[in-house]
Design a protein around this motif. Structure first.
Motif, PDB file in Angstrom:
ATOM      1  N   ASP A  52       0.827  -1.214   0.000  1.00  0.00           N
ATOM      2  CA  ASP A  52       0.000   0.000   0.000  1.00  0.00           C
ATOM      3  C   ASP A  52       0.856   1.256   0.000  1.00  0.00           C
ATOM      4  OD1 ASP A  52      -2.247  -1.553   0.000  1.00  0.00           O
ATOM      5  OD2 ASP A  52      -2.611  -1.396   2.170  1.00  0.00           O
ATOM      6  N   ASP A  80      -3.167   2.601  -6.204  1.00  0.00           N
ATOM      7  CA  ASP A  80      -4.179   1.807  -6.913  1.00  0.00           C
ATOM      8  C   ASP A  80      -5.367   2.707  -7.239  1.00  0.00           C
ATOM      9  OD1 ASP A  80      -5.918  -0.026  -7.911  1.00  0.00           O
ATOM     10  OD2 ASP A  80      -5.694  -1.483  -6.288  1.00  0.00           O
ATOM     11  N   THR A  81      -5.588   2.998  -8.520  1.00  0.00           N
ATOM     12  CA  THR A  81      -6.670   3.881  -8.963  1.00  0.00           C
ATOM     13  C   THR A  81      -7.731   3.072  -9.715  1.00  0.00           C
ATOM     14  OG1 THR A  81      -5.092   5.676  -9.226  1.00  0.00           O
ATOM     15  CG2 THR A  81      -7.249   5.955 -10.282  1.00  0.00           C
ATOM     16  N   THR A  82      -8.984   3.272  -9.333  1.00  0.00           N
ATOM     17  CA  THR A  82     -10.086   2.559  -9.989  1.00  0.00           C
ATOM     18  C   THR A  82     -10.422   3.214 -11.325  1.00  0.00           C
ATOM     19  OG1 THR A  82     -11.036   1.887  -7.884  1.00  0.00           O
ATOM     20  CG2 THR A  82     -12.500   1.849  -9.792  1.00  0.00           C
ATOM     21  N   ASN A 120     -13.402   3.379 -13.874  1.00  0.00           N
ATOM     22  CA  ASN A 120     -14.820   3.047 -13.942  1.00  0.00           C
ATOM     23  C   ASN A 120     -15.191   2.418 -15.283  1.00  0.00           C
ATOM     24  OD1 ASN A 120     -15.374   4.049 -11.368  1.00  0.00           O
ATOM     25  ND2 ASN A 120     -15.648   6.130 -12.143  1.00  0.00           N
ATOM     26  N   TYR A 167      -4.686   9.628  -3.148  1.00  0.00           N
ATOM     27  CA  TYR A 167      -5.811   9.758  -4.071  1.00  0.00           C
ATOM     28  C   TYR A 167      -7.057  10.151  -3.287  1.00  0.00           C
ATOM     29  CZ  TYR A 167      -9.417   7.908  -7.315  1.00  0.00           C
ATOM     30  OH  TYR A 167     -10.506   7.743  -8.128  1.00  0.00           O
ATOM     31  N   GLY A 210     -11.978  -1.318 -13.875  1.00  0.00           N
ATOM     32  CA  GLY A 210     -10.571  -1.648 -14.081  1.00  0.00           C
ATOM     33  C   GLY A 210      -9.706  -1.037 -12.992  1.00  0.00           C
ATOM     34  N   ARG A 211      -8.356  -1.226 -13.086  1.00  0.00           N
ATOM     35  CA  ARG A 211      -7.425  -0.703 -12.082  1.00  0.00           C
ATOM     36  C   ARG A 211      -6.173  -0.184 -12.766  1.00  0.00           C
ATOM     37  NH1 ARG A 211      -6.037  -5.303  -7.991  1.00  0.00           N
ATOM     38  NH2 ARG A 211      -5.148  -3.550  -6.803  1.00  0.00           N
ATOM     39  N   VAL A 214      -2.364   0.539 -11.398  1.00  0.00           N
ATOM     40  CA  VAL A 214      -1.448   0.406 -10.265  1.00  0.00           C
ATOM     41  C   VAL A 214      -0.101   1.003 -10.657  1.00  0.00           C
ATOM     42  CG1 VAL A 214      -0.341  -1.185  -8.656  1.00  0.00           C
ATOM     43  CG2 VAL A 214      -2.626  -1.701  -9.560  1.00  0.00           C
ATOM     44  N   LYS A 218      -1.933  -1.803 -15.774  1.00  0.00           N
ATOM     45  CA  LYS A 218      -3.295  -1.354 -16.028  1.00  0.00           C
ATOM     46  C   LYS A 218      -4.177  -2.554 -16.353  1.00  0.00           C
ATOM     47  CE  LYS A 218      -6.083   1.777 -18.877  1.00  0.00           C
ATOM     48  NZ  LYS A 218      -6.093   2.729 -20.010  1.00  0.00           N
ATOM     49  N   ALA A 230     -11.095  -1.674 -17.735  1.00  0.00           N
ATOM     50  CA  ALA A 230     -12.475  -1.917 -17.313  1.00  0.00           C
ATOM     51  C   ALA A 230     -13.219  -2.660 -18.417  1.00  0.00           C
ATOM     52  CB  ALA A 230     -13.166  -0.591 -17.018  1.00  0.00           C
TER      53      ALA A 230
END
Length: 752
Positions: free
Chosen positions: A49, A54-56, A58, A122, A200-201, A203, A222, A225
């Motif tokens: 961490d 880690d970004t979501t 959409n 974030y 999706g993600r 990182v 990546k 999504a």
């Protein structure tokens, strides 16, 4: 010191050192064991961490299409404003950024400042901003970089927002989503799993020292999504708009208090072509109340009482009345009673029933009246349906009997839900859940009182009569498509059971067609399309608007063509408070108006009678550019009356225009100059309540044309509505469409 004493001291030191080493290494060993075996997984996750952001990403929600591919709901690209708080170096930077964003986004500066101090990589400031706001944020990012050397603290991520291009179109069916893009009502809720997709993600590696700087090596992973699936509905946008238009018009004209409903079903598949609940609500603003009555009542409240009332009003606004509300079907249910009696051979063409104006089904109870308080006398089975005679149907119901009545009530699907793919469907209500009933219960149920059904149950049951006796499962989604447009699921026709024989259905269709031509349903007749139908007027037994009187539901259900049914349509109005509350006067004309547009749209062939052909409108020819004398001759040869306006020698304009529908024997006005068109305008008279003869006479006086719609036997009809409002100024020759209805002479004690 003696040698013995020195040896003892050494041993003590060794023991002490051993103990210290043992304790030390034991503690370290224990701690290592704890860190590796007990807390190892937790510490590894913390390390990850600290070192990874880690970004979501959409997923785009699937699109909802009508049956012809028109977009009804779509997720468009918007943007999300996010901060990287860990990258701020001091409070001065935090103040500059929070102040600027608050002005652009319309948010409180203090709340944004608090976000800048979070120990995270974030933090979302605002979601779903539009392009114009995004451009302002981008300009601000550029400005703080150039003027203050602040960078890496603001970012814009792609996001999605749900749009409904037709606003309140089919709102009860489509439903809406919440701020988190999750379905909250309608199909958006029912098919939420299919529509949602998989996020999706992204990182990215960073240092764990708290300053958020990049690692000395590149790392980015990546996971794209997966967009949601799309829905193709059975709903036809054109049909739905036709239904909405006339139901809304009926709502206004009849002062309907508690909304109206229309459902059109393909009788051979169960597909719902249109489902309208009027008044609807704007799907783009679902939390805005639209019910004027509710708004007026809530405005007088305060505090928690007001909040509760607003919540209840919104719930009622979102409620799909077509599937969630039950009602007494009234005389429309006589179709079901008639089907039972025919199928059980309790009636035939020779059966007769006597009506004296009232009937006492059970000794000791007050008589139940007919709408014709003078009585229908002796009548055949067919005449009893066309007269919509309650005493006759109490006798017919008694011949069926309580046991068989309950069996058919279940067979037609009234005791359970239809299974339509929409949330919140209710079931019908019988006197007792086990089917038990008294003789009086049977009597009133025979003409549609005492038993409650939903509109979707009613139209499904009547569709079974139309298609030859098969009870189908209705549905509104015909296909599910993957993000590439491939069909992953199709809805097939589902036959639940065979309820009655084709012979029973054919006989009923024959009678119901006669009813639409000459009987109590003739206000629902559509020239050329052989409508079969039945009116219904049921007493609610409640006072919905507080005026001290019980209110009614006016309905009409029918199908066409009677000899080859294609679609079935139910319309009903809950609590009409105007001059008329009967199904024949309120619902039947709306049924006729809807079907008169839908049937040609569906390319259903017309079958006109000789009488209808004589009354049919024709198409005006073009007389432009002709000399006045030549044009007059052609107008008269075409069968029209000619009027000339102006002193010129050539036709410069005409009304009606070429290709316009005009009644046979109508008036064509020829103008020799364009100025004459505006100078000669006339005021449209009020045709309301006029007979056809009276309307023709008045129209001739004003040099106007009238086009007739409505009942087949116009001789006993009066004007219900007109296409151009009284008082408007129009040019001579303009065509005014008049919708006729019969003025039914119903008694005060009837329930039609």
């Amino acid at each position: 010191m003696s040698k013995g004493s020195k040896s003892k001291l050494m041993r003590r030191c060794m023991i002490i050192m051993s103990i210290i080493l043992l304790l030390g290494f034991g503690t370290v060993g224990f701690r290592l064991t704890q860190l590796t075996l007990v807390q190892g997984q937790e510490l590894q996750q913390k390390a990850v961490d600290q070192q990874l952001t880690d970004t979501t990403i959409n997923a785009r929600r699937g699109t909802i299409y009508d049956t012809n591919g028109k977009v009804l709901a779509q997720s468009a690209t918007v943007w999300m404003v996010v901060l990287s708080p860990i990258n701020f170096e001091n409070d001065e930077e935090r103040t500059i950024v929070s102040k600027g964003l608050s002005e652009i986004l319309g948010l409180d500066q203090e709340s944004i400042f608090a976000k800048t101090k979070e120990k995270v990589y974030y933090s979302v400031v605002k979601r779903q901003i539009e392009s114009d706001t995004r451009d302002k944020v981008l300009e601000f990012i550029k400005k703080i970089k150039e003027e203050y050397d602040i960078s890496g603290v603001i970012d814009l991520l792609e996001d999605y927002k749900r749009y409904y291009p037709y606003n309140d179109f089919a709102s009860a069916v489509i439903g809406f989503t919440g701020s988190d893009d999750q379905g909250l009502s309608g199909l958006e809720y029912e098919y939420n799993e299919e529509l949602t997709g998989t996020p999706g993600r992204l990182v990215t590696a960073t240092t764990g020292n708290g300053n958020g700087t990049e690692m000395p090596f590149q790392f980015e992973q990546k996971v794209d999504a997966i967009d949601g699936n799309s829905l193709v509905l059975t709903i036809d946008e054109t049909i739905q708009h036709i239904m909405d238009k006339y139901l809304e018009q009926g709502n206004v004209e009849n002062k309907v208090y508690n909304r109206s409903v229309g459902i059109m079903m393909d009788v051979h598949t169960g597909a719902i072509l249109g489902q309208s609940v009027v008044s609807g609500y704007d799907l783009n603003n679902p939390f805005t109340l639209t019910d004027k009555n509710a708004i007026a009542q809530i405005s007088e409240l305060v505090g928690s009482e007001k909040e509760k009332a607003e919540s209840e009003a919104l719930s009622a606004q979102w409620r799909n009345k077509a599937i969630s509300d039950t009602y007494y079907p009234g005389s429309v249910f006589k179709i079901m009673t008639a089907a039972m009696a025919l199928e059980e051979n309790k009636v035939n063409d020779k059966s007769t029933f006597t009506c004296t104006g009232s009937y006492t089904p059970v000794q000791g109870v007050p008589p139940i009246h007919c709408h014709n308080t003078l009585g229908h006398g002796t009548q055949t089975f067919s005449e009893a349906i066309c007269n919509s005679c309650n005493p006759a149907f109490m006798q017919i119901g008694a011949s069926v009997g309580k046991t068989k009545f309950w069996e058919y009530f279940q067979a037609f699907g009234f005791n359970t839900t239809t299974g339509i793919d929409l949330p919140g469907e209710a079931s019908g209500l019988f006197f007792n859940s086990d089917g038990s009933m008294t003789d009086l219960d049977l009597a009133i149920a025979s003409f549609g009182q005492g038993v409650a059904v939903t509109p979707i149950q009613m139209v499904t049951a009547i569709s079974a009569i139309a298609n030859g006796g098969e009870l189908l499962q209705p549905y509104v989604v015909k296909q599910v498509l993957d993000p590439d447009g491939n069909v992953v699921k199709s809805t097939d026709k589902i036959v639940k059971r065979k309820v009655v024989s084709k012979e029973t259905c054919d006989k009923l269709s024959e009678i119901l067609e006669l009813n639409a031509k000459e009987g109590s349903a003739k206000n629902g007749y559509v020239a050329g399309y052989r409508v079969a139908g039945k009116t219904g007027t049921s007493e609610k037994k409640v006072d919905v608007n507080g005026d001290g009187n019980n209110d009614y539901i006016a309905s009409f259900c029918g199908y066409a063509p009677a000899d080859d049914p294609q679609v079935c349509l139910l319309v009903y109005f809950d609590a009409p408070l105007g001059d008329n509350y009967y199904g024949s006067g309120v619902a039947a004309p709306v049924f006729s108006q809807i079907m008169s547009e839908v049937m040609p749209y569906l390319s259903v062939s017309t079958q006109y009678t000789d009488e209808e052909l004589e009354k049919m409108d024709t198409t005006a020819n073009s007389y432009l550019g002709l000399s006045i004398s030549e044009a007059e001759s052609k107008v008269e040869a075409d069968g029209y009356t000619c009027i000339v306006k102006g002193d010129g020698d050539t036709v410069a304009a005409q009304l009606p225009a070429a290709s316009t529908r005009i009644p046979q024997g109508g008036t064509v006005v020829l103008y020799t100059s364009l100025e004459e068109v505006a100078n000669g305008e006339v005021e449209v008279p009020n045709f309301s309540g006029m007979t056809l003869a009276e309307a023709n006479m008045v129209a001739a006086t004003y040099n106007l044309n009238i086009s007739v719609q409505g009942v087949s036997g116009i001789s006993d009809g009066v004007v219900l509505t007109q296409s151009t409002a009284a008082g408007e100024m129009v040019s001579p020759g303009t065509v005014i469409t008049l919708n006729f209805t019969t003025s039914s002479n119903y008694g005060n004690n009837n329930v039609m």
